[in-house]
Design an enzyme around this catalytic site. Structure first.
Site, mmCIF file in Angstrom:
data_model
loop_
_atom_site.group_PDB
_atom_site.id
_atom_site.type_symbol
_atom_site.label_atom_id
_atom_site.label_comp_id
_atom_site.label_asym_id
_atom_site.label_seq_id
_atom_site.Cartn_x
_atom_site.Cartn_y
_atom_site.Cartn_z
ATOM 1 N N GLY A 22 0.871 -1.167 0.000
ATOM 2 C CA GLY A 22 0.000 0.000 0.000
ATOM 3 C C GLY A 22 0.902 1.208 0.000
ATOM 4 O O GLY A 22 2.044 1.117 0.420
ATOM 5 N N THR A 23 0.412 2.345 -0.489
ATOM 6 C CA THR A 23 1.353 3.429 -0.690
ATOM 7 C C THR A 23 1.125 4.690 0.140
ATOM 8 O O THR A 23 1.596 4.730 1.274
ATOM 9 C CB THR A 23 1.493 3.705 -2.180
ATOM 10 O OG1 THR A 23 0.191 3.680 -2.751
ATOM 11 C CG2 THR A 23 2.317 2.647 -2.842
ATOM 12 N N THR A 24 0.397 5.696 -0.357
ATOM 13 C CA THR A 24 0.458 6.991 0.325
ATOM 14 C C THR A 24 -0.717 7.250 1.263
ATOM 15 O O THR A 24 -1.872 7.096 0.866
ATOM 16 C CB THR A 24 0.525 8.115 -0.738
ATOM 17 O OG1 THR A 24 1.550 7.762 -1.639
ATOM 18 C CG2 THR A 24 0.823 9.445 -0.096
ATOM 19 N N ALA B 232 3.567 4.524 -7.708
ATOM 20 C CA ALA B 232 2.880 3.543 -6.860
ATOM 21 C C ALA B 232 1.643 4.100 -6.182
ATOM 22 O O ALA B 232 0.901 3.382 -5.528
ATOM 23 C CB ALA B 232 3.842 3.003 -5.810
#
Lengths: 266, 259
Positions: free
Chosen positions: A43-45, A218
Protein backbone atom coordinates in the site's frame (compact mmCIF):
# COMPACT_ATOMS: atom_id res chain seq x y z
CA UNK A 1 -11.88 -22.00 21.57
CA UNK A 2 -12.36 -22.41 25.27
CA UNK A 3 -12.76 -20.23 28.31
CA UNK A 4 -9.43 -18.62 29.06
CA UNK A 5 -8.90 -18.53 32.80
CA UNK A 6 -5.54 -17.84 34.40
CA UNK A 7 -4.18 -17.67 37.90
CA UNK A 8 -3.78 -14.08 39.11
CA UNK A 9 0.02 -14.14 38.78
CA UNK A 10 -0.15 -15.33 35.20
CA UNK A 11 -3.08 -13.35 33.87
CA UNK A 12 -2.56 -11.39 30.63
CA UNK A 13 -5.09 -8.79 31.84
CA UNK A 14 -6.61 -6.64 29.12
CA UNK A 15 -3.78 -7.35 26.65
CA UNK A 16 -5.26 -9.20 23.69
CA UNK A 17 -1.89 -9.71 22.02
CA UNK A 18 -0.52 -11.41 25.13
CA UNK A 19 -3.62 -13.61 25.22
CA UNK A 20 -3.04 -14.74 21.64
CA UNK A 21 0.61 -15.54 22.40
CA UNK A 22 -0.47 -17.81 25.26
CA UNK A 23 -2.30 -19.97 22.76
CA UNK A 24 0.19 -19.77 19.95
CA UNK A 25 3.79 -18.61 20.38
CA UNK A 26 3.56 -16.93 17.01
CA UNK A 27 5.12 -17.47 13.63
CA UNK A 28 8.78 -18.36 13.61
CA UNK A 29 10.83 -15.79 11.74
CA UNK A 30 10.36 -17.41 8.36
CA UNK A 31 12.67 -17.00 5.37
CA UNK A 32 15.63 -16.13 7.56
CA UNK A 33 18.40 -14.93 5.29
CA UNK A 34 16.34 -15.32 2.12
CA UNK A 35 18.36 -13.67 -0.66
CA UNK A 36 15.49 -12.17 -2.69
CA UNK A 37 13.04 -9.85 -1.04
CA UNK A 38 9.52 -11.17 -1.52
CA UNK A 39 7.29 -9.46 -4.02
CA UNK A 40 4.17 -8.76 -2.01
CA UNK A 41 1.39 -6.27 -2.21
CA UNK A 42 2.26 -2.79 -1.01
CA UNK A 43 0.00 0.00 0.00
CA UNK A 44 1.35 3.43 -0.69
CA UNK A 45 0.46 6.99 0.32
CA UNK A 46 -1.47 8.08 3.43
CA UNK A 47 -1.70 11.51 5.03
CA UNK A 48 -3.25 13.18 8.08
CA UNK A 49 -3.72 16.76 9.17
CA UNK A 50 -5.23 18.66 12.05
CA UNK A 51 -8.14 21.04 11.47
CA UNK A 52 -10.63 22.99 13.52
CA UNK A 53 -12.78 20.07 14.78
CA UNK A 54 -10.13 17.34 15.02
CA UNK A 55 -8.11 15.44 12.44
CA UNK A 56 -8.55 14.32 8.86
CA UNK A 57 -6.94 11.20 7.52
CA UNK A 58 -6.77 10.09 3.91
CA UNK A 59 -5.19 7.42 1.75
CA UNK A 60 -4.98 6.63 -1.95
CA UNK A 61 -6.45 3.36 -3.22
CA UNK A 62 -3.62 1.68 -5.10
CA UNK A 63 -1.78 -1.47 -4.07
CA UNK A 64 1.29 -2.52 -6.05
CA UNK A 65 3.17 -5.77 -6.43
CA UNK A 66 6.61 -4.94 -7.76
CA UNK A 67 5.86 -2.76 -10.76
CA UNK A 68 2.35 -4.05 -11.40
CA UNK A 69 -0.87 -2.70 -9.95
CA UNK A 70 -2.27 -5.36 -7.65
CA UNK A 71 -5.45 -3.66 -6.51
CA UNK A 72 -7.20 -0.47 -7.54
CA UNK A 73 -9.61 0.03 -4.68
CA UNK A 74 -7.70 -0.96 -1.57
CA UNK A 75 -8.68 0.66 1.71
CA UNK A 76 -5.81 2.01 3.79
CA UNK A 77 -7.65 4.15 6.32
CA UNK A 78 -9.51 2.34 9.10
CA UNK A 79 -11.29 3.30 12.27
CA UNK A 80 -9.11 2.06 15.17
CA UNK A 81 -11.95 2.63 17.62
CA UNK A 82 -14.69 5.24 17.88
CA UNK A 83 -12.29 8.16 18.45
CA UNK A 84 -9.20 7.25 16.47
CA UNK A 85 -8.12 6.19 13.00
CA UNK A 86 -5.18 4.27 11.64
CA UNK A 87 -3.78 4.37 8.13
CA UNK A 88 -1.21 2.01 6.71
CA UNK A 89 1.63 2.09 4.24
CA UNK A 90 3.91 -0.80 3.37
CA UNK A 91 3.39 -4.54 2.94
CA UNK A 92 -0.40 -4.84 2.73
CA UNK A 93 -0.87 -8.34 4.20
CA UNK A 94 0.90 -7.79 7.53
CA UNK A 95 -0.35 -4.19 7.67
CA UNK A 96 -4.01 -5.19 7.46
CA UNK A 97 -3.41 -7.95 9.98
CA UNK A 98 -1.82 -5.40 12.29
CA UNK A 99 -4.81 -3.09 11.96
CA UNK A 100 -7.18 -5.94 12.77
CA UNK A 101 -5.17 -6.86 15.84
CA UNK A 102 -4.98 -3.22 16.88
CA UNK A 103 -8.74 -2.73 16.54
CA UNK A 104 -9.42 -5.89 18.51
CA UNK A 105 -6.90 -4.89 21.17
CA UNK A 106 -8.47 -1.46 21.73
CA UNK A 107 -11.98 -2.88 21.99
CA UNK A 108 -10.76 -5.76 24.16
CA UNK A 109 -9.11 -3.38 26.60
CA UNK A 110 -12.22 -1.22 26.74
CA UNK A 111 -14.50 -4.16 27.47
CA UNK A 112 -12.26 -5.84 30.06
CA UNK A 113 -11.35 -2.63 31.90
CA UNK A 114 -14.65 -0.82 31.43
CA UNK A 115 -12.91 2.35 30.16
CA UNK A 116 -11.15 3.12 26.89
CA UNK A 117 -7.39 3.63 26.68
CA UNK A 118 -6.09 7.20 26.51
CA UNK A 119 -5.03 8.38 23.06
CA UNK A 120 -1.41 8.28 24.18
CA UNK A 121 -1.95 4.69 25.36
CA UNK A 122 -3.39 3.71 22.00
CA UNK A 123 -0.45 5.28 20.14
CA UNK A 124 1.95 3.39 22.41
CA UNK A 125 0.15 0.09 21.82
CA UNK A 126 0.47 0.51 18.07
CA UNK A 127 4.17 1.29 18.50
CA UNK A 128 4.65 -2.01 20.33
CA UNK A 129 2.93 -3.87 17.51
CA UNK A 130 5.21 -2.23 14.93
CA UNK A 131 8.25 -3.15 17.03
CA UNK A 132 7.13 -6.78 17.29
CA UNK A 133 6.92 -6.77 13.53
CA UNK A 134 10.59 -5.73 13.18
CA UNK A 135 11.94 -9.20 12.25
CA UNK A 136 9.55 -9.29 9.30
CA UNK A 137 10.44 -5.70 8.41
CA UNK A 138 14.10 -6.71 8.27
CA UNK A 139 13.11 -9.11 5.49
CA UNK A 140 11.49 -6.42 3.46
CA UNK A 141 7.94 -6.62 4.81
CA UNK A 142 7.96 -3.13 6.25
CA UNK A 143 4.77 -1.78 7.80
CA UNK A 144 4.59 1.90 8.73
CA UNK A 145 1.28 3.08 10.13
CA UNK A 146 -0.02 6.56 10.73
CA UNK A 147 -2.21 7.07 13.77
CA UNK A 148 -4.51 9.97 14.54
CA UNK A 149 -7.34 10.54 16.90
CA UNK A 150 -9.35 12.95 18.97
CA UNK A 151 -8.01 13.22 22.50
CA UNK A 152 -11.14 13.50 24.64
CA UNK A 153 -9.14 14.65 27.68
CA UNK A 154 -7.27 17.45 25.88
CA UNK A 155 -10.16 18.06 23.47
CA UNK A 156 -7.98 18.26 20.38
CA UNK A 157 -6.91 16.14 17.43
CA UNK A 158 -3.46 14.53 17.60
CA UNK A 159 -1.30 12.76 15.01
CA UNK A 160 1.43 10.17 15.54
CA UNK A 161 3.94 8.82 13.02
CA UNK A 162 6.00 5.63 13.35
CA UNK A 163 9.22 4.14 12.13
CA UNK A 164 9.98 0.43 11.57
CA UNK A 165 11.49 0.04 15.04
CA UNK A 166 8.18 0.99 16.65
CA UNK A 167 9.34 4.46 17.60
CA UNK A 168 6.40 6.84 17.60
CA UNK A 169 6.55 10.58 17.31
CA UNK A 170 3.81 13.08 17.77
CA UNK A 171 3.46 15.51 14.88
CA UNK A 172 2.38 19.08 15.46
CA UNK A 173 -0.02 19.64 12.59
CA UNK A 174 0.26 17.19 9.75
CA UNK A 175 2.02 14.07 8.53
CA UNK A 176 2.24 11.80 5.51
CA UNK A 177 3.95 8.50 4.91
CA UNK A 178 4.40 5.84 2.23
CA UNK A 179 6.09 6.01 -1.15
CA UNK A 180 4.33 9.23 -2.14
CA UNK A 181 4.44 10.66 1.37
CA UNK A 182 7.07 13.20 0.50
CA UNK A 183 5.04 14.76 -2.26
CA UNK A 184 1.86 14.73 -0.22
CA UNK A 185 3.68 16.35 2.67
CA UNK A 186 4.95 19.19 0.50
CA UNK A 187 1.43 20.06 -0.67
CA UNK A 188 0.04 19.93 2.84
CA UNK A 189 2.90 21.99 4.20
CA UNK A 190 2.26 24.75 1.66
CA UNK A 191 -1.49 24.83 2.14
CA UNK A 192 -1.92 24.15 5.85
CA UNK A 193 -3.23 26.84 8.17
CA UNK A 194 -4.19 26.72 11.84
CA UNK A 195 -7.89 26.05 12.55
CA UNK A 196 -8.86 25.14 8.99
CA UNK A 197 -12.50 24.43 8.21
CA UNK A 198 -13.59 20.90 7.32
CA UNK A 199 -14.09 21.90 3.66
CA UNK A 200 -10.66 23.47 3.31
CA UNK A 201 -8.97 20.56 5.09
CA UNK A 202 -10.61 17.90 2.89
CA UNK A 203 -9.71 19.86 -0.26
CA UNK A 204 -6.12 20.14 0.89
CA UNK A 205 -5.70 16.47 1.68
CA UNK A 206 -7.29 15.42 -1.63
CA UNK A 207 -4.91 17.80 -3.46
CA UNK A 208 -1.98 16.34 -1.55
CA UNK A 209 -2.89 12.81 -2.63
CA UNK A 210 -3.38 13.97 -6.20
CA UNK A 211 0.07 15.53 -6.26
CA UNK A 212 1.57 12.38 -4.73
CA UNK A 213 -0.08 10.28 -7.46
CA UNK A 214 1.24 12.72 -10.04
CA UNK A 215 4.84 12.17 -8.98
CA UNK A 216 4.86 8.64 -7.57
CA UNK A 217 3.97 5.69 -9.82
CA UNK A 218 2.88 3.54 -6.86
CA UNK A 219 0.25 6.01 -5.70
CA UNK A 220 -3.13 5.92 -7.37
CA UNK A 221 -4.87 9.12 -8.39
CA UNK A 222 -8.64 9.64 -8.62
CA UNK A 223 -10.05 7.13 -11.12
CA UNK A 224 -12.95 8.89 -12.80
CA UNK A 225 -13.73 6.02 -15.18
CA UNK A 226 -14.19 3.47 -12.40
CA UNK A 227 -15.36 6.00 -9.82
CA UNK A 228 -12.59 5.28 -7.33
CA UNK A 229 -11.54 8.16 -5.12
CA UNK A 230 -9.25 8.43 -2.07
CA UNK A 231 -10.61 7.31 1.29
CA UNK A 232 -11.04 10.35 3.54
CA UNK A 233 -12.16 10.18 7.15
CA UNK A 234 -12.57 12.71 9.94
CA UNK A 235 -12.16 12.11 13.67
CA UNK A 236 -13.80 14.68 15.92
CA UNK A 237 -15.37 14.82 19.37
CA UNK A 238 -18.35 13.05 17.78
CA UNK A 239 -16.17 10.17 16.63
CA UNK A 240 -14.83 8.61 13.45
CA UNK A 241 -16.71 9.43 10.30
CA UNK A 242 -15.86 8.48 6.76
CA UNK A 243 -16.40 11.18 4.18
CA UNK A 244 -18.75 9.82 1.52
CA UNK A 245 -17.01 8.89 -1.73
CA UNK A 246 -19.57 10.98 -3.60
CA UNK A 247 -18.50 14.04 -1.65
CA UNK A 248 -14.82 13.40 -2.40
CA UNK A 249 -15.70 13.00 -6.11
CA UNK A 250 -17.67 16.27 -6.12
CA UNK A 251 -14.84 18.15 -4.45
CA UNK A 252 -12.38 16.75 -6.90
CA UNK A 253 -14.59 17.71 -9.82
CA UNK A 254 -14.88 21.26 -8.51
CA UNK A 255 -11.12 21.53 -8.10
CA UNK A 256 -10.57 20.44 -11.70
CA UNK A 257 -13.13 23.02 -12.90
CA UNK A 258 -11.18 25.69 -11.06
CA UNK A 259 -8.08 24.79 -13.04
CA UNK A 260 -6.33 22.46 -10.59
CA UNK A 261 -4.04 19.79 -12.00
CA UNK A 262 -2.45 21.59 -14.96
CA UNK A 263 1.22 21.81 -15.77
CA UNK A 264 1.75 18.73 -17.94
CA UNK A 265 4.68 18.28 -20.29
CA UNK A 266 4.58 19.53 -23.83
CA UNK B 1 -4.67 -44.99 59.91
CA UNK B 2 -7.59 -42.64 59.58
CA UNK B 3 -10.45 -43.51 57.32
CA UNK B 4 -12.24 -40.67 55.51
CA UNK B 5 -15.87 -40.39 56.44
CA UNK B 6 -18.22 -41.68 53.80
CA UNK B 7 -20.62 -39.04 52.59
CA UNK B 8 -23.39 -40.10 50.24
CA UNK B 9 -23.15 -38.31 46.87
CA UNK B 10 -26.73 -37.10 47.22
CA UNK B 11 -25.86 -35.48 50.51
CA UNK B 12 -22.70 -33.94 49.15
CA UNK B 13 -24.50 -32.38 46.18
CA UNK B 14 -27.28 -31.17 48.40
CA UNK B 15 -24.83 -29.51 50.76
CA UNK B 16 -23.00 -27.82 47.91
CA UNK B 17 -26.22 -26.62 46.31
CA UNK B 18 -27.38 -25.21 49.62
CA UNK B 19 -24.07 -23.47 50.12
CA UNK B 20 -24.18 -21.90 46.64
CA UNK B 21 -27.81 -20.85 47.01
CA UNK B 22 -27.10 -19.18 50.33
CA UNK B 23 -24.22 -17.26 48.82
CA UNK B 24 -26.32 -16.12 45.86
CA UNK B 25 -29.23 -15.16 48.09
CA UNK B 26 -27.00 -12.72 50.00
CA UNK B 27 -26.58 -10.59 46.86
CA UNK B 28 -29.13 -8.49 45.02
CA UNK B 29 -31.13 -9.61 42.03
CA UNK B 30 -31.24 -8.81 38.36
CA UNK B 31 -33.88 -8.78 35.62
CA UNK B 32 -33.38 -9.09 31.88
CA UNK B 33 -36.23 -8.72 29.43
CA UNK B 34 -36.98 -8.37 25.76
CA UNK B 35 -38.65 -5.11 24.64
CA UNK B 36 -39.74 -3.76 21.27
CA UNK B 37 -36.28 -2.40 20.44
CA UNK B 38 -33.99 -5.03 21.94
CA UNK B 39 -33.00 -6.41 25.32
CA UNK B 40 -33.05 -4.57 28.65
CA UNK B 41 -30.88 -5.58 31.62
CA UNK B 42 -31.61 -4.11 35.05
CA UNK B 43 -29.57 -4.92 38.16
CA UNK B 44 -29.83 -3.63 41.66
CA UNK B 45 -26.28 -2.39 42.20
CA UNK B 46 -25.28 0.62 44.28
CA UNK B 47 -21.73 0.65 42.89
CA UNK B 48 -20.98 2.83 39.88
CA UNK B 49 -17.77 1.05 38.97
CA UNK B 50 -18.09 -2.61 39.99
CA UNK B 51 -20.39 -3.68 37.22
CA UNK B 52 -22.76 -6.64 37.17
CA UNK B 53 -23.69 -6.06 33.55
CA UNK B 54 -21.13 -5.86 30.81
CA UNK B 55 -20.55 -5.96 27.08
CA UNK B 56 -19.09 -9.20 25.69
CA UNK B 57 -19.27 -8.66 21.95
CA UNK B 58 -21.11 -6.74 19.25
CA UNK B 59 -24.54 -8.18 20.07
CA UNK B 60 -23.82 -10.08 23.29
CA UNK B 61 -24.08 -8.92 26.88
CA UNK B 62 -23.21 -10.59 30.17
CA UNK B 63 -24.86 -10.24 33.56
CA UNK B 64 -23.95 -11.90 36.82
CA UNK B 65 -25.23 -12.10 40.39
CA UNK B 66 -23.60 -13.49 43.51
CA UNK B 67 -19.93 -13.15 44.39
CA UNK B 68 -18.41 -10.34 42.37
CA UNK B 69 -14.90 -11.75 41.98
CA UNK B 70 -16.25 -15.08 40.77
CA UNK B 71 -18.57 -13.81 38.07
CA UNK B 72 -16.16 -11.07 37.02
CA UNK B 73 -13.55 -13.71 36.25
CA UNK B 74 -16.08 -15.42 33.99
CA UNK B 75 -17.03 -12.11 32.40
CA UNK B 76 -13.41 -11.51 31.38
CA UNK B 77 -13.08 -15.11 30.17
CA UNK B 78 -16.19 -14.55 28.05
CA UNK B 79 -14.74 -11.40 26.45
CA UNK B 80 -11.55 -13.33 25.73
CA UNK B 81 -13.46 -16.18 24.16
CA UNK B 82 -15.52 -13.86 21.98
CA UNK B 83 -12.64 -11.65 20.87
CA UNK B 84 -10.40 -14.61 20.09
CA UNK B 85 -13.14 -16.29 18.10
CA UNK B 86 -14.02 -13.12 16.21
CA UNK B 87 -10.32 -12.52 15.47
CA UNK B 88 -9.69 -16.06 14.24
CA UNK B 89 -12.90 -16.44 12.21
CA UNK B 90 -15.31 -13.59 11.59
CA UNK B 91 -17.33 -11.23 13.76
CA UNK B 92 -20.59 -12.90 12.75
CA UNK B 93 -19.35 -16.32 13.92
CA UNK B 94 -19.40 -15.24 17.56
CA UNK B 95 -22.62 -16.40 19.21
CA UNK B 96 -24.10 -16.46 22.67
CA UNK B 97 -25.07 -20.13 22.59
CA UNK B 98 -21.55 -21.49 22.44
CA UNK B 99 -20.42 -19.09 25.15
CA UNK B 100 -23.33 -20.03 27.41
CA UNK B 101 -22.45 -23.69 26.89
CA UNK B 102 -18.86 -23.06 27.89
CA UNK B 103 -20.01 -21.27 31.03
CA UNK B 104 -22.37 -24.14 31.82
CA UNK B 105 -19.59 -26.71 31.40
CA UNK B 106 -17.23 -24.71 33.55
CA UNK B 107 -19.76 -24.18 36.34
CA UNK B 108 -20.79 -27.85 36.22
CA UNK B 109 -17.17 -28.93 36.41
CA UNK B 110 -16.47 -26.73 39.44
CA UNK B 111 -19.71 -27.82 41.12
CA UNK B 112 -18.95 -31.54 40.94
CA UNK B 113 -15.17 -31.59 41.29
CA UNK B 114 -14.15 -28.71 43.52
CA UNK B 115 -14.54 -28.28 47.26
CA UNK B 116 -16.48 -25.07 46.91
CA UNK B 117 -19.05 -24.39 44.21
CA UNK B 118 -19.16 -20.94 42.62
CA UNK B 119 -21.78 -18.78 44.30
CA UNK B 120 -22.98 -17.17 41.10
CA UNK B 121 -25.65 -17.22 38.44
CA UNK B 122 -25.01 -15.72 35.04
CA UNK B 123 -26.96 -14.58 32.03
CA UNK B 124 -25.76 -14.36 28.44
CA UNK B 125 -28.02 -12.24 26.24
CA UNK B 126 -27.82 -11.93 22.50
CA UNK B 127 -29.70 -9.45 20.36
CA UNK B 128 -31.35 -11.21 17.44
CA UNK B 129 -30.50 -10.33 13.87
CA UNK B 130 -31.86 -11.16 10.41
CA UNK B 131 -35.04 -12.71 11.73
CA UNK B 132 -33.35 -14.68 14.48
CA UNK B 133 -35.02 -14.04 17.83
CA UNK B 134 -33.35 -12.46 20.85
CA UNK B 135 -31.76 -15.01 23.16
CA UNK B 136 -31.45 -15.13 26.93
CA UNK B 137 -29.37 -17.97 28.40
CA UNK B 138 -29.56 -18.34 32.13
CA UNK B 139 -26.76 -20.46 33.64
CA UNK B 140 -27.14 -21.53 37.26
CA UNK B 141 -24.39 -22.23 39.81
CA UNK B 142 -24.36 -25.98 39.09
CA UNK B 143 -24.22 -25.56 35.33
CA UNK B 144 -27.88 -25.90 34.46
CA UNK B 145 -28.56 -23.85 31.36
CA UNK B 146 -32.01 -22.55 30.47
CA UNK B 147 -33.02 -20.72 27.36
CA UNK B 148 -35.54 -18.06 28.41
CA UNK B 149 -38.14 -16.77 26.02
CA UNK B 150 -39.07 -13.29 27.14
CA UNK B 151 -37.40 -12.56 30.44
CA UNK B 152 -35.02 -13.96 33.04
CA UNK B 153 -34.60 -13.21 36.72
CA UNK B 154 -31.36 -14.03 38.52
CA UNK B 155 -30.55 -13.90 42.20
CA UNK B 156 -31.75 -14.98 45.61
CA UNK B 157 -35.32 -13.85 45.40
CA UNK B 158 -35.76 -14.88 41.78
CA UNK B 159 -39.06 -16.74 42.12
CA UNK B 160 -40.96 -13.94 43.82
CA UNK B 161 -39.53 -11.33 41.48
CA UNK B 162 -40.30 -13.47 38.43
CA UNK B 163 -43.93 -13.82 39.57
CA UNK B 164 -44.30 -10.08 40.02
CA UNK B 165 -42.59 -9.45 36.70
CA UNK B 166 -44.62 -12.01 34.76
CA UNK B 167 -47.82 -10.41 36.03
CA UNK B 168 -46.93 -7.03 34.48
CA UNK B 169 -45.07 -8.23 31.38
CA UNK B 170 -46.59 -7.36 27.99
CA UNK B 171 -45.48 -8.64 24.60
CA UNK B 172 -43.72 -5.96 22.56
CA UNK B 173 -43.64 -3.28 25.24
CA UNK B 174 -41.47 -0.19 25.05
CA UNK B 175 -38.19 0.40 26.86
CA UNK B 176 -39.77 2.71 29.41
CA UNK B 177 -42.60 0.29 30.16
CA UNK B 178 -40.16 -2.58 30.56
CA UNK B 179 -37.86 -0.47 32.72
CA UNK B 180 -40.63 0.50 35.13
CA UNK B 181 -41.93 -3.05 35.38
CA UNK B 182 -38.40 -4.33 36.08
CA UNK B 183 -37.96 -1.76 38.84
CA UNK B 184 -41.27 -2.60 40.46
CA UNK B 185 -40.55 -6.31 40.30
CA UNK B 186 -37.08 -5.86 41.81
CA UNK B 187 -38.25 -3.48 44.53
CA UNK B 188 -41.39 -5.34 45.59
CA UNK B 189 -44.40 -3.70 47.17
CA UNK B 190 -42.65 -2.24 50.24
CA UNK B 191 -39.93 -0.01 48.82
CA UNK B 192 -38.89 2.16 45.88
CA UNK B 193 -35.62 1.93 43.98
CA UNK B 194 -33.79 5.15 43.09
CA UNK B 195 -31.76 5.50 39.86
CA UNK B 196 -28.61 5.65 42.00
CA UNK B 197 -29.19 2.09 43.19
CA UNK B 198 -29.47 0.64 39.70
CA UNK B 199 -27.26 -0.52 36.92
CA UNK B 200 -29.10 -0.55 33.60
CA UNK B 201 -27.97 -1.40 30.08
CA UNK B 202 -29.61 -2.21 26.77
CA UNK B 203 -28.73 -4.11 23.62
CA UNK B 204 -30.34 -2.28 20.70
CA UNK B 205 -29.87 -2.02 16.98
CA UNK B 206 -29.78 1.77 17.10
CA UNK B 207 -26.24 1.83 18.50
CA UNK B 208 -24.38 0.73 15.39
CA UNK B 209 -22.11 -2.32 15.37
CA UNK B 210 -21.73 -2.48 19.14
CA UNK B 211 -25.28 -2.88 20.38
CA UNK B 212 -24.47 -2.53 24.08
CA UNK B 213 -25.20 0.76 25.80
CA UNK B 214 -25.37 1.74 29.47
CA UNK B 215 -28.15 4.02 30.66
CA UNK B 216 -26.56 6.34 33.22
CA UNK B 217 -28.28 7.59 36.36
CA UNK B 218 -29.25 10.92 34.76
CA UNK B 219 -30.90 9.23 31.79
CA UNK B 220 -32.67 6.82 34.13
CA UNK B 221 -34.01 9.66 36.24
CA UNK B 222 -35.41 11.33 33.12
CA UNK B 223 -36.91 8.10 31.79
CA UNK B 224 -38.55 7.30 35.11
CA UNK B 225 -40.14 10.72 35.60
CA UNK B 226 -41.47 11.25 32.08
CA UNK B 227 -44.90 9.87 31.23
CA UNK B 228 -44.72 6.55 29.41
CA UNK B 229 -45.09 6.88 25.66
CA UNK B 230 -46.93 3.99 24.08
CA UNK B 231 -44.84 2.52 21.27
CA UNK B 232 -46.35 3.30 17.86
CA UNK B 233 -45.43 0.01 16.31
CA UNK B 234 -45.01 -3.16 18.24
CA UNK B 235 -42.69 -4.80 15.81
CA UNK B 236 -40.17 -7.14 17.34
CA UNK B 237 -41.60 -9.32 20.06
CA UNK B 238 -45.19 -9.16 18.93
CA UNK B 239 -44.37 -10.08 15.36
CA UNK B 240 -45.92 -13.51 15.74
CA UNK B 241 -48.90 -12.11 17.62
CA UNK B 242 -49.48 -9.55 14.88
CA UNK B 243 -49.21 -12.25 12.24
CA UNK B 244 -51.73 -14.36 14.12
CA UNK B 245 -54.08 -11.37 14.39
CA UNK B 246 -53.75 -10.69 10.68
CA UNK B 247 -54.47 -14.32 9.89
CA UNK B 248 -57.51 -14.22 12.17
CA UNK B 249 -58.77 -11.08 10.44
CA UNK B 250 -58.34 -12.62 6.99
CA UNK B 251 -60.08 -15.79 8.02
CA UNK B 252 -62.78 -14.86 10.53
CA UNK B 253 -63.70 -17.66 12.94
CA UNK B 254 -67.20 -19.07 12.80
CA UNK B 255 -69.79 -17.41 14.93
CA UNK B 256 -69.74 -18.41 18.52
CA UNK B 257 -72.76 -20.67 19.00
CA UNK B 258 -73.28 -19.13 22.45
CA UNK B 259 -74.08 -15.75 20.86
Amino acid sequence: MGLFLFSPGDDPGPDFGALLRRQDPGPSPLLAGSPDPLTVRHGTTVAALRYLDGVIMAGDRRATEGNTIAHRAMEKVFPADCHSAVAIAGAAGPAIEMVKLFQTQLEHYEKVEGVALSLEGKANQLGQMVREHLPMAMQGLVVVPLFAGFDLRREEGRIFTYDVTGGHYEEADHAATGSGGRDARTTIKLGWQPAMSRDAAIDLVVKALYNAADEDSATGGPDIIRGIYPVVATVTADGYERVEEVEVAERFGRMVEQGFGGGGSR
Amino acid sequence: MTMPFYVAPEQMMKDRAEYAQKGIARGRSLVATVFDGGILLVAENPSRSLHKISEIYDRIAFAGVGKYNEFDQLRVAGIRHADTKGFAYSREDVDARSLANLYAQFLGQIFTHEMKPLEIEILVAELGADGRPDQLYHVAYEGTITDEDRFAVLGGDAETIAERFAASSVDGWSLDEALRASLQALAGPDRDLEPGELEVAVLTDTNGRRAFRRLDHEELAVRLTEPVVEPKTRTRASRSAAAAAAAAAADPPEDDPAD
